[in-house]
Design a protein around this motif. Sequence first.
Motif, short mmCIF file in Angstrom:
data_model
loop_
_atom_site.label_atom_id
_atom_site.label_comp_id
_atom_site.label_asym_id
_atom_site.label_seq_id
_atom_site.Cartn_x
_atom_site.Cartn_y
_atom_site.Cartn_z
N MET A 107 7.49 -7.22 6.38
CA MET A 107 6.65 -6.18 5.78
C MET A 107 7.43 -4.65 6.23
O MET A 107 7.89 -4.67 7.26
N ARG A 108 7.35 -3.87 5.36
CA ARG A 108 7.86 -2.30 5.75
C ARG A 108 6.41 -1.55 6.47
O ARG A 108 5.49 -1.74 6.25
N ILE A 109 7.15 -1.27 7.71
CA ILE A 109 6.20 -0.39 8.55
C ILE A 109 6.46 1.05 8.80
O ILE A 109 5.80 1.83 9.12
N ALA A 110 7.71 1.22 8.04
CA ALA A 110 8.26 2.79 7.87
C ALA A 110 9.02 2.68 6.58
O ALA A 110 9.53 1.57 6.28
N PRO A 111 9.28 3.84 5.92
CA PRO A 111 10.16 3.89 4.79
C PRO A 111 11.52 2.95 4.73
O PRO A 111 11.95 2.23 4.03
N LYS A 112 12.17 2.86 5.97
CA LYS A 112 13.38 2.16 5.89
C LYS A 112 13.32 1.32 7.09
O LYS A 112 14.50 0.70 7.64
N LEU A 113 12.09 0.76 7.59
CA LEU A 113 11.99 -0.22 8.97
C LEU A 113 10.99 -1.24 8.56
O LEU A 113 10.11 -1.08 7.89
N TRP A 114 11.62 -2.47 8.75
CA TRP A 114 10.81 -3.48 8.61
C TRP A 114 10.20 -4.36 9.79
O TRP A 114 11.25 -4.46 10.78
N ALA A 115 9.23 -4.74 9.90
CA ALA A 115 8.85 -5.78 10.89
C ALA A 115 8.97 -7.18 10.39
O ALA A 115 8.46 -7.44 9.44
N VAL A 116 9.58 -7.77 11.18
CA VAL A 116 9.97 -9.41 10.94
C VAL A 116 9.32 -10.26 11.81
O VAL A 116 9.58 -10.40 13.07
N ASN A 117 8.03 -10.62 11.45
CA ASN A 117 7.18 -11.23 12.19
C ASN A 117 7.44 -12.77 12.40
O ASN A 117 7.04 -13.69 11.42
N PRO A 171 0.86 -1.26 0.04
CA PRO A 171 0.06 0.08 -0.11
C PRO A 171 0.97 1.23 0.09
O PRO A 171 2.26 1.16 0.56
N ARG A 172 0.42 2.28 -0.49
CA ARG A 172 1.01 3.43 -0.66
C ARG A 172 0.60 4.46 0.84
O ARG A 172 -0.47 4.78 0.73
N TRP A 173 1.09 4.31 1.81
CA TRP A 173 1.10 4.72 3.08
C TRP A 173 0.84 6.32 3.18
O TRP A 173 2.06 6.96 2.83
N ALA A 174 -0.08 6.87 3.41
CA ALA A 174 -0.10 8.57 3.01
C ALA A 174 0.63 9.14 4.10
O ALA A 174 1.12 10.32 3.83
N ASN A 175 0.99 8.44 5.25
CA ASN A 175 1.89 9.22 6.28
C ASN A 175 3.44 9.20 5.82
O ASN A 175 4.33 9.77 6.68
N TRP A 176 3.73 8.28 4.75
CA TRP A 176 5.30 8.29 4.67
C TRP A 176 5.46 9.60 3.76
O TRP A 176 4.86 10.10 2.74
N PRO A 177 6.82 10.16 4.07
CA PRO A 177 7.33 11.19 3.23
C PRO A 177 7.16 11.04 1.75
O PRO A 177 7.04 11.89 1.09
N GLU A 178 7.70 9.92 1.31
CA GLU A 178 7.62 9.67 -0.19
C GLU A 178 6.16 9.89 -0.92
O GLU A 178 6.14 9.99 -2.17
N ASN A 179 4.91 9.72 0.05
CA ASN A 179 3.74 9.96 -0.73
C ASN A 179 3.27 11.47 0.11
O ASN A 179 1.98 11.51 -0.23
N GLY A 197 -6.38 1.29 9.53
CA GLY A 197 -6.81 0.70 8.26
C GLY A 197 -6.05 1.53 7.29
O GLY A 197 -5.83 0.76 6.27
N ASP A 198 -5.34 2.88 7.43
CA ASP A 198 -4.70 3.29 6.55
C ASP A 198 -3.15 3.75 7.03
O ASP A 198 -2.49 4.50 6.53
N ARG A 199 -2.64 2.79 7.93
CA ARG A 199 -1.32 2.74 8.54
C ARG A 199 -0.75 1.38 8.36
O ARG A 199 -1.59 0.23 8.68
N PRO A 200 0.38 1.05 8.38
CA PRO A 200 0.80 -0.48 8.42
C PRO A 200 0.65 -1.02 9.87
O PRO A 200 0.35 -0.42 10.99
N HIS A 201 0.25 -2.09 9.76
CA HIS A 201 -0.33 -2.99 10.48
C HIS A 201 0.48 -4.58 10.74
O HIS A 201 0.15 -5.32 9.83
N ALA A 202 1.37 -4.70 11.59
CA ALA A 202 2.08 -6.14 11.55
C ALA A 202 1.78 -7.07 12.91
O ALA A 202 1.57 -6.48 13.77
#
Length: 576
Positions: free
Chosen positions: A321-331, A141-149, A265-270
């Motif tokens: 999955m990415r939960i921030a532009p350069k941060l990954w959640a490893v579940n 998803p294109r997360w609206a709160n990310w700077p790149e978006n 709903g419109d934010r990353p959720h891991a």
Amino acid sequence: RPDTMQMPVSGLILLLAAGASARGSGGVLECEACQVGTKLAGDLPLERLKPLIYAAAVPVCIALKGTGECDPHTPEGKWACRDLCLGMMKEEESILVDILSSSNYTSERKCEAFGLCKKNPDPKETPQLLRTNISDLRREPRWANWPENGGAPTGYFVHVSDVHLQRDYQFGAEADCGQPICCRAEAGAARSRRTAAGAYGDHRCDASPQLLASMGHAIAGLDLRPDFFLNTGDDPAHDVWHQTPALNLAAVGQVSSVLAESGAGDRPHAQCFGNHEAEPVNQYKGLGGDAWLYNGAADAWRRWLSSSAEESLRFGGFYTMRIAPKLWAVNFHSTLFDNGDWYFLADGGDFSGQFAWARDVLSQIRSRGDKAYVLHHHPQDRDEGFSGAFNRLLEDFEDVVVATFAGHAHTSFFRVHHDVRTRTTPKRVQFVPGSGTPGGDLNPTFRVYKYDPATYEVLDYVQYWLDLREANANYTKGAPAVWRQDEPATRLFGVKDLSPKSLADLALSWTKGNDSMPSWINYAKQYTRHCQNYTTAAKRVSEACKSLSYAASTVAPDVCGGDSVAEIPSQGLSRE
């Protein structure tokens, strides 16, 4: 206990057989007798094996009061124990038949699972069976709160765990029915006001739908909107003798929906799995055996997943999955290595090649110059077995893994993990927020963490909690539930930050201090969310040593000498 004991109730038949033939043998003959028993049972036709299990194990279960989880002295006692034992047998019969009749496990491995032969302390390695290309971001998803978006991070995220949603919870039902959790229509109306289930839940039961909705409302009302959400598992309730795959998936879906409505709903959720998503509880079978859960969860969480994350989740129950532009959640699917999982104990290995998968994923994250948060359900505080292998893996990637997040224990705490070789250098912090369920005499909770959007370092957190008794009382007066918040952790504990060094020093100060230390009193109150008195000297020293994890006997030998770090204690169905 139906969710925490190391063998299903049905395993009592094997214990009785081994005990009768090898009592007092000191373990060797018990192991040999068990192997003979499993061989005989495995040779029986299934149509004879199943009724034998029922005929032998149900009366034993009732005689042992459901391994201590039903009370024959309550008005419902006779019904409570029979209902519990029949329900657990219905759940567990298929496990025992599956393992006893399987040619994939030797008799010795089966008896290691039953606890009658000595276990191999380290899980055997398995080659990598799945590779996730983390650069494949299709359908992310294109997360609206990310700077790149075009957005901007707030620097906060939410962590919930162990909601244990009791979907059949009934306001006003009997809360003391003689079973592990009550508050259901079948338990009948309450005999008195004292035992009546409140609107938001009861300490003898699990989270009511109204409590979950109230939590979601509190999260939605936070002053600063969270950048992402973490859930470390155990969405279904503790009524493990009444569960089905459909009911467990319904709980997973409902918790996910409420979190989505609260802002995820419109934010990353891991999210990772707990031991209660499995059905029967704890029993993950490995590749192919748990497809109903992995596919159902992938459907419920699809809005948050890239194509590669969904593929991995459906394959083995783990994903990144990415939960921030350069941060990954490893579940990490840590419940595949639980000592309550007969399939893991019988196999003794890494079911799905998860360690090799995780090593490859973390290597890719490193090559991108990114960071990782690792999610796992069970706290990992040992340097042996699966826990040791897990901690050694994370140490190999100490430049990548910023922190780990766990659940399961239901209490609120932290653990500092030191280097595995010398046990003298603090390396990372494991954060455990506490439970959404009030069961076990705890107030329901969630955490809001403050982090650095540039380095992803965890800077602070605030514990939000609901005074359950107050909320239930106010409900009868028409007043809303009020979620309280503690002071930030750095202020409560008197530390400059939440770095591994600062929290290790804090724990060490408790080993040398006294019970009136403000940092200890504040920590002890937060441990149960102001619901129990946890401030005694014995608990201070014990918690200090546990906070130092497997390094306790090295860095504080005078106080924490020996094997001071015990497994998370079993406190009955309402705790885990």
